[in-house]
Scaffold this motif. Structure first.
Motif, PDB file in Angstrom:
ATOM      1  N   LEU A   1      -0.487  36.927 -39.263  1.00 24.00           N
ATOM      2  CA  LEU A   1       0.073  37.194 -37.941  1.00 24.00           C
ATOM      3  C   LEU A   1       1.160  38.246 -38.028  1.00 24.00           C
ATOM      4  N   PRO A   2       1.147  39.213 -37.142  1.00 23.75           N
ATOM      5  CA  PRO A   2       2.233  40.189 -37.152  1.00 23.75           C
ATOM      6  C   PRO A   2       3.491  39.549 -36.588  1.00 23.75           C
TER       7      PRO A   2
ATOM      8  N   TYR B   1       6.664  25.923 -32.105  1.00 22.31           N
ATOM      9  CA  TYR B   1       5.736  26.867 -31.451  1.00 22.31           C
ATOM     10  C   TYR B   1       5.547  28.183 -32.200  1.00 22.31           C
ATOM     11  N   GLY B   2       6.147  28.320 -33.331  1.00 26.14           N
ATOM     12  CA  GLY B   2       5.945  29.532 -34.121  1.00 26.14           C
ATOM     13  C   GLY B   2       6.818  30.678 -33.665  1.00 26.14           C
ATOM     14  N   HIS B   3       6.281  31.870 -33.804  1.00 16.09           N
ATOM     15  CA  HIS B   3       7.063  33.039 -33.413  1.00 16.09           C
ATOM     16  C   HIS B   3       6.208  33.986 -32.555  1.00 16.09           C
ATOM     17  N   PRO B   4       6.879  34.862 -31.810  1.00 10.37           N
ATOM     18  CA  PRO B   4       6.127  35.759 -30.925  1.00 10.37           C
ATOM     19  C   PRO B   4       5.255  36.733 -31.716  1.00 10.37           C
ATOM     20  N   VAL B   5       4.015  36.887 -31.251  1.00  9.35           N
ATOM     21  CA  VAL B   5       3.112  37.829 -31.911  1.00  9.35           C
ATOM     22  C   VAL B   5       2.593  38.892 -30.944  1.00  9.35           C
ATOM     23  N   GLY B   6       2.967  38.810 -29.704  1.00  5.09           N
ATOM     24  CA  GLY B   6       2.528  39.855 -28.769  1.00  5.09           C
ATOM     25  C   GLY B   6       2.857  39.498 -27.333  1.00  5.09           C
TER      26      GLY B   6
ATOM     27  N   ILE C   1      -2.251  28.035 -34.247  1.00  2.00           N
ATOM     28  CA  ILE C   1      -2.234  27.459 -32.901  1.00  2.00           C
ATOM     29  C   ILE C   1      -1.391  28.384 -32.035  1.00  2.00           C
ATOM     30  N   TYR C   2      -1.882  28.657 -30.846  1.00  2.00           N
ATOM     31  CA  TYR C   2      -1.230  29.649 -29.991  1.00  2.00           C
ATOM     32  C   TYR C   2      -0.604  29.009 -28.751  1.00  2.00           C
ATOM     33  N   TYR C   3       0.511  29.556 -28.349  1.00  2.00           N
ATOM     34  CA  TYR C   3       1.202  29.100 -27.133  1.00  2.00           C
ATOM     35  C   TYR C   3       1.580  30.311 -26.286  1.00  2.00           C
ATOM     36  N   ALA C   4       1.510  30.130 -24.976  1.00  5.59           N
ATOM     37  CA  ALA C   4       2.042  31.173 -24.080  1.00  5.59           C
ATOM     38  C   ALA C   4       3.481  30.776 -23.753  1.00  5.59           C
TER      39      ALA C   4
ATOM     40  N   ALA D   1       2.593  32.064 -32.029  1.00 11.63           N
ATOM     41  CA  ALA D   1       1.606  31.397 -32.887  1.00 11.63           C
ATOM     42  C   ALA D   1       2.307  30.748 -34.056  1.00 11.63           C
ATOM     43  N   ARG D   2       1.767  29.640 -34.485  1.00  9.38           N
ATOM     44  CA  ARG D   2       2.260  29.011 -35.715  1.00  9.38           C
ATOM     45  C   ARG D   2       1.058  28.534 -36.515  1.00  9.38           C
ATOM     46  N   SER D   3       1.269  28.338 -37.800  1.00  6.64           N
ATOM     47  CA  SER D   3       0.163  27.894 -38.651  1.00  6.64           C
ATOM     48  C   SER D   3      -0.214  26.458 -38.314  1.00  6.64           C
ATOM     49  N   ARG D   4      -1.474  26.156 -38.502  1.00 14.01           N
ATOM     50  CA  ARG D   4      -1.919  24.783 -38.293  1.00 14.01           C
ATOM     51  C   ARG D   4      -1.465  23.909 -39.444  1.00 14.01           C
ATOM     52  N   THR D   5      -1.133  22.695 -39.143  1.00 12.33           N
ATOM     53  CA  THR D   5      -0.734  21.764 -40.206  1.00 12.33           C
ATOM     54  C   THR D   5      -1.629  20.533 -40.125  1.00 12.33           C
TER      55      THR D   5
END
Ligand SMILES: Nc1ncnc2c1ncn2[C@@H]1O[C@H](COP(=O)(O)OP(=O)(O)OP(=O)(O)O)[C@@H](O)[C@H]1O
Length: 719
Positions: A285-286, A406-411, A445-448, A425-429
């Motif tokens: 993920l960028p 929730y991970g970090h912003p990717v776009g 896993i992706y979140y808006a 997006a964050r990695s699945r666990t």
């Protein structure tokens, strides 16, 4: 991000002045202090613009829609509407897979036709198409369109945005028809996609697939093994939802990835948004400005490297405003059990009696609203006084951070009135297992994530209302099933609301195939249109989502293509509850009416323009669904505002209906067969009743032959 840059949203034209939080404040006071009976207390949490000062920029209120009796508190009545039906013309060509039925691809054998192999016979009678399509006026002078702009509450309605859909959907001046008239007005058939859908060949296969009533056996008749999961990456999110099967049947229609099979079932293949398509090609993920939701600034200054920008959303430090595990109703209750000071009371002691347990707004939500609005107000004060404080809980180190959850912003996926919508997006666990509540792939896993930032000089009260309403309604509707009820497949999941030092952040389910607006714009650019069977499926899903909202006491009030999101296989999700209206709470049996204009102008029902009229918010949703449908079918609006004074296209519709009880455009509208065309036409007449008391309800619409026999890729349990 189809057409992301081009896109100009239809902004809500106005908003009601009695705010969500204001209404709730009244709930928090004891009835005695306000001199109201408990019944009055519970009547408050719906929106009304009764006290609304009319802004000069608002569309003129009018009373020319004749003699409407206000729908105040009236039950929705369904009336039959007698029509003089004329047989629609014979349909002709549509894109097909192959000409021979036995060569037709089956579900097992994917369709791989090249564009060149697809038959696309010219329409038999282009003239009739032209006559059937009445474009809207081309005039786009700023002066003629509304330019209301209330930057403080996000209710901008600039002339540009008013015309945005048309300017995108109509490609050049020459191919747009002013409402009626001369040859010059006729839409050029070469510029318009064919509006007919049947080819001479394989009529029999098509008849089998689309015969009416449709040939699909009822859900009960499907052997268990026939329920399949499709090979989309989001399949696990949806595996709990029953869907039609992958039997070995011929594909009889293919249009832009939409496939209809001989057994009447179909498959959508909506393109993934560009962002997700790109991400899925990458191995990792960028980082999209990790730690910040703000758009990267151009240029680099030394001071900028070290200084935290006041305006930047400090995502690492964002913390949830919700009590831990508040998404379960039980836990919300226990968390708030010792903080009941401001709850609605009866006799000073008990909660008001719940008479409508299905309402999405009940005791738990009220407690959450109370807690949230206190926190939001406190944070807003800090923010507006430029204290730039970090969220309270930051120092405690107890709660998990945004990034952990929730991970970090990717776009970037979109832009709302209060900030951007980003993809995180964050990695699945190991803890993540199906069914997933948001989009995911093998690894992530992706979140808006929607940024909600108060604007300079904006009214904090309005801002607080906006985010409380948006979050609470979305959250309560999407978590209703946590209480042991059925999930609502067509309502976007809203997970969390967080704050950092400068803004609030709403976390939602991510829909990877974008919104309906982008889809229509994309098709229009390629001179294509949605297949009517695909549009029917979307309409059925939309109506089911709206029905769910209505069943739980909430009307959406801003239904439009921008607020309808998709998964690639066609699952539709309704989003954006910022202007939704609670017409019935858990403590009420009565449905509340409201007045004032709300929504985005082309989708606004005519009764809203009638000055001082009370209307049933459920019926305005039904009108908007109708406008969304015709926009899907025609690729443009039939009128830009449902006011005889302000729109000649609407005026012509109104007059024609009064005079002939028919509307030529609906009469000439084609479908894959005559029965479907006729059933749909009757339904459209029931929707587009300018008198709300004659309009059909969403429930009624779903029970009409058109929707009853529409094959949908989701099977709804009618129990
Ligand atoms: N959950 C989501 N998944 C995918 N795309 C989304 C999601 N939420 C929003 N978007 C995209 O971002 C766009 C803007 O979002 P949204 O509709 O919430 O903003 P808005 O309606 O302008 O905001 P507001 O109503 O607060 O003024 C949407 O039209 C859609 O394209």
């Amino acid at each position: 991000m189809v057409a992301q840059e081009d896109k100009k949203h239809q902004r809500p034209v106005t908003r009601r002045v009695r705010s969500f939080s204001e209404s709730f404040k009244c709930l928090f006071k004891s009835p005695h202090s306000r001199g109201l009976s408990p019944i009055n207390v519970t009547r408050l949490p719906y929106r009304s613009s009764s006290t609304s000062p009319k802004r000069s920029s608002e569309p003129a209120r009018r009373s020319t829609i004749s003699a409407q009796s206000g729908p105040k508190n009236s039950p929705i009545r369904q009336r039959t509407y007698t029509l003089k039906c004329r047989s629609p013309g014979l349909p002709t060509a549509f894109k097909r897979t192959r000409s021979g039925a036995n060569k037709s691809p089956t579900r097992k054998q994917s369709v791989s036709n090249k564009e060149g192999e697809i038959l696309n016979a010219p329409p038999r009678n282009p003239g009739s198409i032209s006559n059937g399509l009445h474009g809207t006026q081309r005039t786009r002078s700023r002066s003629s369109s509304i330019s209301s702009c209330d930057s403080s509450n996000g209710t901008t309605s600039s002339s540009d945005s008013q015309w945005a859909m048309d300017s995108l959907l109509d490609n050049s001046d020459s191919d747009v028809t002013p409402y009626r008239g001369s040859k010059k007005d006729t839409i050029r058939s070469k510029d318009r996609p064919s509006s007919t859908f049947i080819d001479n060949c394989d009529r029999e296969a098509l008849r089998r697939a689309t015969s009416y009533p449709n040939p699909l056996p009822s859900k009960q008749l499907f052997p268990k093994g026939l329920y399949t999961r499709k090979s989309h990456p989001d399949e696990e999110s949806l595996e709990s939802l029953p869907r039609f099967v992958g039997a070995d049947v011929e594909c009889v229609i293919e249009q832009d990835g939409f496939k209809v099979y001989e057994d009447g079932s179909h498959e959508h293949n909506i393109k993934l948004s560009g962002l997700i398509a790109k991400l899925e090609k990458n191995d990792s993920l960028p980082l999209h400005r990790q730690g910040s939701l703000s758009r990267p600034k151009l240029g680099l200054t030394l001071s900028g490297l070290f200084k935290h920008h006041k305006d930047e959303c400090d995502i690492e430090n964002a913390l949830s405003l919700l009590p831990e595990e508040s998404h379960t109703k039980e836990s919300t209750e226990s968390k708030f059990a010792d903080n009941n000071d401001n709850l609605p009371m009866q006799n000073g002691e008990d909660y008001l009696k719940v008479v409508n347990p299905d309402a999405s707004l009940g005791n738990d939500e009220l407690k959450l609203i109370n807690s949230l609005s206190n926190k939001i107000h406190r944070s807003l004060e800090n923010y507006l006084q430029e204290k730039n404080l970090k969220p309270e809980k930051c120092t405690s180190g107890e709660a998990s951070t945004f990034q952990e959850k929730y991970g970090h912003p990717v776009g970037l996926v979109g832009a709302g009135a209060y900030g951007e919508v980003k993809l995180c997006a964050r990695s699945r666990t190991a803890k993540d297992f199906p069914p997933f509540e948001t989009y995911h792939d093998d690894k992530y896993i992706y979140y808006a994530v929607k940024e909600l930032k108060p604007k300079v000089g904006s009214d904090p009260e309005k801002f607080c209302t906006k985010i409380t309403s948006e979050f609470i309604i979305g959250h309560s509707l999407s978590h209703y099933h946590k209480n042991g009820k059925k999930p609502a497949p067509n309502i976007l999941n809203v997970f969390d609301i967080l704050e950092d030092s400068t803004s609030f952040i709403e976390v939602m389910e991510f829909c990877p195939a974008g919104d309906l607006y982008s889809m229509l714009v994309g098709k229009s650019k390629l001179k294509g249109r949605l297949h009517p069977l695909e549009a029917d499926c979307f309409m059925k899903q939309l109506l089911h989502g709206v029905k769910f909202m209505h069943d739980h006491g909430v009307a959406h009030c801003d239904l439009k293509p921008e607020n309808l999101l998709f998964y690639p296989h066609g699952l539709l999700k309704i989003c954006d509850f910022g202007t939704s209206s609670v017409f019935q709470t858990a403590w009420e049996r009565k449905v509340h009416t409201q007045r004032g204009i709300i929504g985005s102008e082309p989708y606004v029902a005519p009764e809203e323009f009638v000055d001082g009229e009370y209307y049933d918010p459920r019926l305005i949703d039904c009108w908007s669904c109708g406008v969304v449908y015709v926009t899907m079918i025609f690729g443009h609006y039939l009128w830009k505002v449902a006011s005889v004074e302000r729109d000649i296209s609407y005026d012509a519709f109104y007059k024609e209906m009064k005079r002939t009880k028919q509307f030529k455009t609906f009469e000439e509208l084609k479908h894959v067969n005559l029965d479907l065309a006729s059933a749909r036409k009757i339904a459209l007449y029931h929707i587009f009743q300018w008198e709300p008391k004659r309009r059909i309800s969403v429930d009624g619409l779903l029970a009409m032959p058109w929707m009853e026999h529409t094959n949908c890729c989701l099977i709804y349990d009618s129990t």
